[in-house]
Design a protein around this motif. Structure first.
Motif, mmCIF file in Angstrom:
data_model
loop_
_atom_site.group_PDB
_atom_site.id
_atom_site.type_symbol
_atom_site.label_atom_id
_atom_site.label_comp_id
_atom_site.label_asym_id
_atom_site.label_seq_id
_atom_site.Cartn_x
_atom_site.Cartn_y
_atom_site.Cartn_z
ATOM 1 N N LEU A 161 0.828 -1.207 0.000
ATOM 2 C CA LEU A 161 0.000 0.000 0.000
ATOM 3 C C LEU A 161 0.860 1.254 0.000
ATOM 4 N N TYR A 162 1.920 1.257 0.796
ATOM 5 C CA TYR A 162 2.818 2.408 0.833
ATOM 6 C C TYR A 162 3.428 2.670 -0.546
ATOM 7 N N LEU A 163 3.943 1.609 -1.166
ATOM 8 C CA LEU A 163 4.539 1.769 -2.492
ATOM 9 C C LEU A 163 3.503 2.243 -3.516
ATOM 10 N N GLY A 164 2.295 1.682 -3.455
ATOM 11 C CA GLY A 164 1.251 2.072 -4.385
ATOM 12 C C GLY A 164 0.856 3.527 -4.239
ATOM 13 N N PHE A 165 0.750 3.995 -3.004
ATOM 14 C CA PHE A 165 0.382 5.387 -2.788
ATOM 15 C C PHE A 165 1.524 6.342 -3.124
ATOM 16 N N ARG A 166 2.772 5.865 -3.065
ATOM 17 C CA ARG A 166 3.925 6.702 -3.391
ATOM 18 C C ARG A 166 4.146 6.860 -4.900
ATOM 19 N N LEU A 167 3.588 5.969 -5.685
ATOM 20 C CA LEU A 167 3.789 6.025 -7.126
ATOM 21 C C LEU A 167 3.156 7.282 -7.711
ATOM 22 N N PRO A 168 3.694 7.776 -8.833
ATOM 23 C CA PRO A 168 3.144 9.003 -9.425
ATOM 24 C C PRO A 168 1.672 8.920 -9.782
#
Length: 121
Positions: free
Chosen positions: A107-114
């Motif tokens: 979830l963290y990586l997904g929300f950090r993506l552009p």
């Protein structure tokens, strides 16, 4: 119209993984074969929508999109392991901790993506 549904937004992907997470916790609390099969359908939908988003947007940041996809695949794999182990009556606490840690990372990586919703800016 259909193409924009799959490629131009993350709404379908978010909807599928939210439903999959909810089904996982429901199946974890009260296991049934039908519920497990429904969850497996949503695993497939999450994977298909995620792959379509990856194909469309990976050029923005190849490494982050690749890491997010890997974390998502591992999360789904561990979710399935938890339910199968529960069905067989085996210990699930350690694998469940792994699911929760990987889910938070994904979830963290997904929300950090552009293309994601950056809550961390």
């Amino acid at each position: 119209m259909l193409e924009s549904l799959f490629f131009d937004s993350t709404h379908l992907h978010i909807t599928t993984w939210v439903i999959a997470i909810a089904l996982f916790f429901i199946a974890l609390s009260k296991y049934s074969t039908g519920l497990h099969m429904a969850l497996r359908l949503f695993y497939v939908l999450v994977l298909v929508t995620g792959l379509l988003l990856f194909i469309q947007h990976h050029g923005i940041d190849d490494m982050m999109y690749g890491l997010k996809m890997l974390a998502g695949l591992l999360t789904i794999g561990l979710m399935e392991m938890v339910l199968v182990r529960k069905k067989k009556g085996k210990e699930i606490s350690k694998v469940l901790v792994g699911v929760l840690v990987l889910l938070i990372i994904t979830l963290y990586l997904g929300f950090r993506l552009p293309v994601g919703m950056n809550f961390f800016a």
